[in-house]
Enzyme design. Structure first.
Site, PDB file in Angstrom:
ATOM      1  N   GLU A  37       0.851  -1.197   0.000  1.00 35.60           N
ATOM      2  CA  GLU A  37       0.000   0.000   0.000  1.00 35.60           C
ATOM      3  C   GLU A  37       0.889   1.249   0.000  1.00 35.60           C
ATOM      4  O   GLU A  37       0.664   2.204  -0.734  1.00 35.60           O
ATOM      5  CB  GLU A  37      -0.892  -0.032   1.250  1.00 35.60           C
ATOM      6  CG  GLU A  37      -1.605   1.268   1.558  1.00 35.60           C
ATOM      7  CD  GLU A  37      -2.978   1.357   0.928  1.00 35.60           C
ATOM      8  OE1 GLU A  37      -3.301   0.443   0.135  1.00 35.60           O
ATOM      9  OE2 GLU A  37      -3.698   2.319   1.207  1.00 35.60           O
ATOM     10  N   ASP A  39       3.945   1.466  -1.094  1.00 41.10           N
ATOM     11  CA  ASP A  39       4.579   1.571  -2.419  1.00 41.10           C
ATOM     12  C   ASP A  39       3.637   2.204  -3.435  1.00 41.10           C
ATOM     13  O   ASP A  39       4.051   3.010  -4.258  1.00 41.10           O
ATOM     14  CB  ASP A  39       4.993   0.185  -2.938  1.00 41.10           C
ATOM     15  CG  ASP A  39       6.206  -0.348  -2.187  1.00 41.10           C
ATOM     16  OD1 ASP A  39       6.827   0.434  -1.443  1.00 41.10           O
ATOM     17  OD2 ASP A  39       6.521  -1.542  -2.345  1.00 41.10           O
ATOM     18  N   SER A  84      19.562   3.003  -1.825  1.00 41.25           N
ATOM     19  CA  SER A  84      18.588   1.925  -1.985  1.00 41.25           C
ATOM     20  C   SER A  84      18.682   1.437  -3.423  1.00 41.25           C
ATOM     21  O   SER A  84      19.408   2.011  -4.231  1.00 41.25           O
ATOM     22  CB  SER A  84      17.188   2.416  -1.672  1.00 41.25           C
ATOM     23  OG  SER A  84      16.766   3.263  -2.688  1.00 41.25           O
ATOM     24  N   LYS A 123      16.387 -10.971  -1.322  1.00 36.58           N
ATOM     25  CA  LYS A 123      16.107  -9.660  -0.734  1.00 36.58           C
ATOM     26  C   LYS A 123      15.508  -9.901   0.642  1.00 36.58           C
ATOM     27  O   LYS A 123      14.330 -10.242   0.768  1.00 36.58           O
ATOM     28  CB  LYS A 123      15.160  -8.855  -1.611  1.00 36.58           C
ATOM     29  CG  LYS A 123      14.952  -7.434  -1.072  1.00 36.58           C
ATOM     30  CD  LYS A 123      14.294  -6.557  -2.102  1.00 36.58           C
ATOM     31  CE  LYS A 123      14.133  -5.110  -1.691  1.00 36.58           C
ATOM     32  NZ  LYS A 123      14.081  -4.784  -0.307  1.00 36.58           N
ATOM     33  N   GLU A 180      21.921  -7.058   6.256  1.00 34.42           N
ATOM     34  CA  GLU A 180      20.567  -6.981   6.789  1.00 34.42           C
ATOM     35  C   GLU A 180      20.477  -7.694   8.131  1.00 34.42           C
ATOM     36  O   GLU A 180      20.923  -8.842   8.256  1.00 34.42           O
ATOM     37  CB  GLU A 180      19.630  -7.657   5.774  1.00 34.42           C
ATOM     38  CG  GLU A 180      18.186  -7.277   5.912  1.00 34.42           C
ATOM     39  CD  GLU A 180      17.831  -6.029   5.090  1.00 34.42           C
ATOM     40  OE1 GLU A 180      18.753  -5.369   4.539  1.00 34.42           O
ATOM     41  OE2 GLU A 180      16.633  -5.723   5.010  1.00 34.42           O
ATOM     42  N   CYS A 415     -26.388 -21.032  19.555  1.00 30.32           N
ATOM     43  CA  CYS A 415     -25.856 -21.407  18.247  1.00 30.32           C
ATOM     44  C   CYS A 415     -26.594 -20.653  17.136  1.00 30.32           C
ATOM     45  O   CYS A 415     -27.823 -20.684  17.082  1.00 30.32           O
ATOM     46  CB  CYS A 415     -26.005 -22.919  18.044  1.00 30.32           C
ATOM     47  SG  CYS A 415     -25.604 -23.455  16.375  1.00 30.32           S
ATOM     48  N   CYS A 439     -27.962 -30.278  15.494  1.00 25.97           N
ATOM     49  CA  CYS A 439     -27.625 -29.008  14.832  1.00 25.97           C
ATOM     50  C   CYS A 439     -27.331 -29.275  13.353  1.00 25.97           C
ATOM     51  O   CYS A 439     -26.418 -30.023  13.024  1.00 25.97           O
ATOM     52  CB  CYS A 439     -26.408 -28.389  15.505  1.00 25.97           C
ATOM     53  SG  CYS A 439     -25.828 -26.893  14.672  1.00 25.97           S
TER      54      CYS A 439
END
Ligand code: IVH
Length: 677
Positions: A37, A39, A84, A123, A180, A415, A439
């Protein structure tokens, strides 16, 4: 062309939103939106600014790589900026072609020139760090920050055991190693379990847990969070004879004592990168840590220098992402489903969202506690995660997006299907409908289970049909299935004569089965396929299972007190015995035999995992062979696995076995093992 006032407004709004997300992400370590989102918003702003340059204000988030450094941590200026890499947004192979074309054009290579050699690596989804060593000793660790200035996190970096405090071998006078910091998934799960038990905040994903730990002021907190590290690059270096290639650099870093990921390749041109991309895509979900894509780098440093940089991104590298596994959507409502054993499961009804390669509209919420723990309200914007074949999960609510119209979910006390009282044992998280087979929901699930492929295997008896049969009152118990005729079926909607005949034939075919399948089909709580097989093997006949005491049941290998109790409780119910009698009366039969000898087969206690295509045996055959000798076949590789039997095109399970050091057999090896027993 000048920007319209709409474009102006939109750009301003995007800047505000992105800055708010940046702050939440970088400063608070509490992301408000999934990456995908973020990005999207970022790209929308970039596009607007490209079209109308006057909208690109100096304070635009597009002008910097990251966020502001935390005020409490000392700022560190990077001598060589931490850049980056460009992200290839085309997640298909087209992204590879685009990158290779750019590289070849910039190097002036023609069609007849040979393929460019690339280094392909993962990555990692963690946070970038720069480690400075002087005369071989770690003197500082810094985050990326905005690329120019990061934060001094030396005190926390020192607590990470994977990071050498002193380099091995002949160290250069100065070397900054970049890589990283990340958290393994199993460590992440353990951490969250501890946080939960201590009543503290749980983390949304491993990356945020890792980032939060590294940016703590108190190193004792970071020390308690198991962090890992992979090296993948360099910053400033002085007085060092550099290797000539990226692959050579990684080897050198490994020799200095840094962890360097084994999943790296040298790839020739587009074809090589494609193969790497696809291989890693298949492995992604079974890796012990999160990755969000792969990275391609031109291998030769002289070519890297020739290619140089565009704005702040190297022209010689690209990040190629895989489809996002997290997205944001709206929680429209929470429905309660009743399962086979009466368990009430809250299910999230979501505004359709494309995530992990499919459109998701529902996600399980497990139980009431889970909803409370995650603080999810109906009407919330939520983060939805779908990784691999795992069912979609609601990860968290985005509290910042609330309007005040959201409301809390309350578990019904009766229920929703049959109105029976709902029971919730104090020590259990699950609420259950007490209606049993009265049921309709439980009845339907019981019938579906009974007819399932691994149970009685009645082909064509699916969801919709069972719904109709139960709702019309035609089928109440599994035994009723064997009394069905064309007439009863003809009255059902959408049931053509042909399909009615097919269904009746399938029911007929299921009339004779094995004892294990029959026991499994009964749907006894806590009795899965493996236990059903164990029971069948141990007792040899249904009557002996039905009449077994809890003590006798406990003699079955792998049957513990909980399972023994539920088996005994099942057969203690008169109506369950009645259904079995009716099935017998309706002509359902199964193979019976003598109880098994005390000593099981030669593979007893051994756990196998089958993967790939075996040359002569089907998977089912291999499974039967192993089980007949007392071995177990499991679906996933873990430390408990004794052998992985691998055939052609074995994928992630094989890789996992190699990683865990589990013995690997081919078909011939399996047969040898069996003969040797
Ligand atoms: S190389 C100049 N290699 O992705 C190139 N980065 O935007 C510098 N990342 O912030 C980065 N795995 O945190 C590189 N194998 C890898 C990586 C990697 C993850 C992250 C890194 C960086 C971002 C790139």
């Amino acid at each position: 062309m000048f920007a319209s006032s709409e474009a102006f407004e939109r750009a301003a709004q995007l800047r505000r939103e992105l800055e708010a997300h940046n702050y939440a992400y970088y400063v608070l370590d509490a992301p408000t939106v999934p990456d995908a989102e973020y990005d999207r918003l970022f790209r929308e702003l970039e596009a607007l600014e490209a079209k109308y340059p006057e909208l690109a204000t100096p304070d635009s988030p597009t002008r910097r790589v990251g966020g502001a450094p935390m005020p409490e941590l000392r700022p560190v200026r990077h001598k060589v900026p931490m850049l980056s890499i460009r992200t290839e947004t085309d997640t298909s192979n087209g992204g590879i072609v685009a990158f290779d074309t750019r590289v070849r054009n910039a190097l002036g290579l023609g069609e007849t020139d040979p393929a460019v050699e690339y280094a392909g690596e993962l990555k990692f989804d963690g946070l970038a760090i720069s480690l400075r060593y002087e005369d071989g000793v770690l003197v500082s660790g810094a985050t990326r920050g905005d690329g120019e200035t990061g934060e001094d996190v030396t005190h926390n970096v020192r607590t990470i055991r994977q990071i050498p405090l002193r380099l091995k071998g002949d160290a250069p006078a100065v070397i900054e190693v970049r890589g990283e910091i990340y958290m393994r998934r199993d460590e992440f799960d353990k951490l969250n379990a501890r946080q939960l038990a201590a009543g503290e905040k749980v983390f949304v994903n491993p990356r945020n847990a890792a980032a939060g730990a590294v940016r703590q002021l108190d190193p004792r907190i970071a020390a308690k969070r198991p962090l890992s590290f992979f090296a993948y690059g360099l910053g400033e270096v002085g007085d060092w004879k550099m290797p000539g290639t990226h692959a050579g650099l990684l080897d050198a870093l490994a020799a200095f004592g840094f962890p360097v990921c084994e999943l790296r390749v040298l790839a020739q041109g587009v074809e090589g990168l494609k193969a790497f991309h696809d291989r890693i895509a298949a492995l992604r979900d079974s890796l012990p840590y999160d990755i969000d894509g792969v990275v391609y780098k031109v291998n030769r440093f002289d070519l890297q220098r020739e290619l140089g940089f565009v704005t702040r991104e190297p022209r010689w590298a690209v990040a190629h992402k895989y489809p996002a596994q997290e997205e944001i959507t709206e929680l429209l409502g929470i429905e309660v489903q009743v399962g086979r054993t009466g368990a009430l499961t809250p299910v999230a009804r979501l505004k359709p969202v494309f995530v992990g390669g499919v459109t998701v509209t529902n996600a399980t919420l497990h139980n009431e506690e889970e909803i409370q723990r995650k603080g999810i309200l109906i009407g919330d914007h939520v983060i939805v995660r779908r990784a691999g074949d795992v069912i979609p999960q609601v990860v968290a609510a985005i509290v910042e997006r609330r309007t005040g119209m959201e409301r809390a979910f309350v578990m019904p006390t009766s229920c929703p299907v049959c109105g029976s009282h709902v029971d919730k044992a104090e020590d259990e998280a699950v609420a259950r409908c007490t209606g049993g087979l009265f049921c309709p929901a439980q009845r339907k699930q019981a019938l579906l289970h009974f007819a399932g492929r691994r149970a009685m295997d009645i082909e064509g008896l699916g969801d919709k049909l069972v719904d109709q049969l139960v709702e019309a009152g035609i089928v109440k118990t599994p035994a009723d299935l064997y009394k069905l005729g064309v007439l009863a079926l003809a009255n059902l909607q959408r049931m053509a004569e042909k399909s009615a005949a097919n269904l009746l034939a399938a029911i007929e075919k299921s009339r004779h089965t094995t004892l294990a399948r029959f026991i499994f089909a009964l749907g006894i709580r806590n009795v899965g396929e493996a236990t059903a097989k164990d029971l069948a093997r141990h007792f040899g006949s249904l009557d002996r299972v039905m009449d077994a005491s809890v003590e006798q049941l406990l003699e079955v290998p792998d049957v513990g007190p909980i399972v023994a109790e539920s088996i005994a409780a099942f057969f203690a119910e008169a109506h369950n015995r009645e259904v079995i009698e009716q099935l017998r009366a309706a002509g359902v039969t199964w193979e019976e035999g003598a109880p098994a000898a005390r000593v099981a087969g030669g593979l007893s206690g051994k756990v196998f995992v089958l993967t790939g295509t075996l040359p002569t045996m089907s998977r089912e055959d291999a499974k039967a062979l192993i089980e007949a000798r007392g071995g177990k076949v499991s679906g996933s590789v873990s430390k408990k696995t004794d052998y992985v039997v691998a055939g052609a095109e074995a994928g992630s399970k094989l890789a996992k076995a190699q990683e865990l050091g589990v013995a690997i057999l081919d078909e011939a090896g399996l047969l040898q093992l069996i003969e040797a027993e």
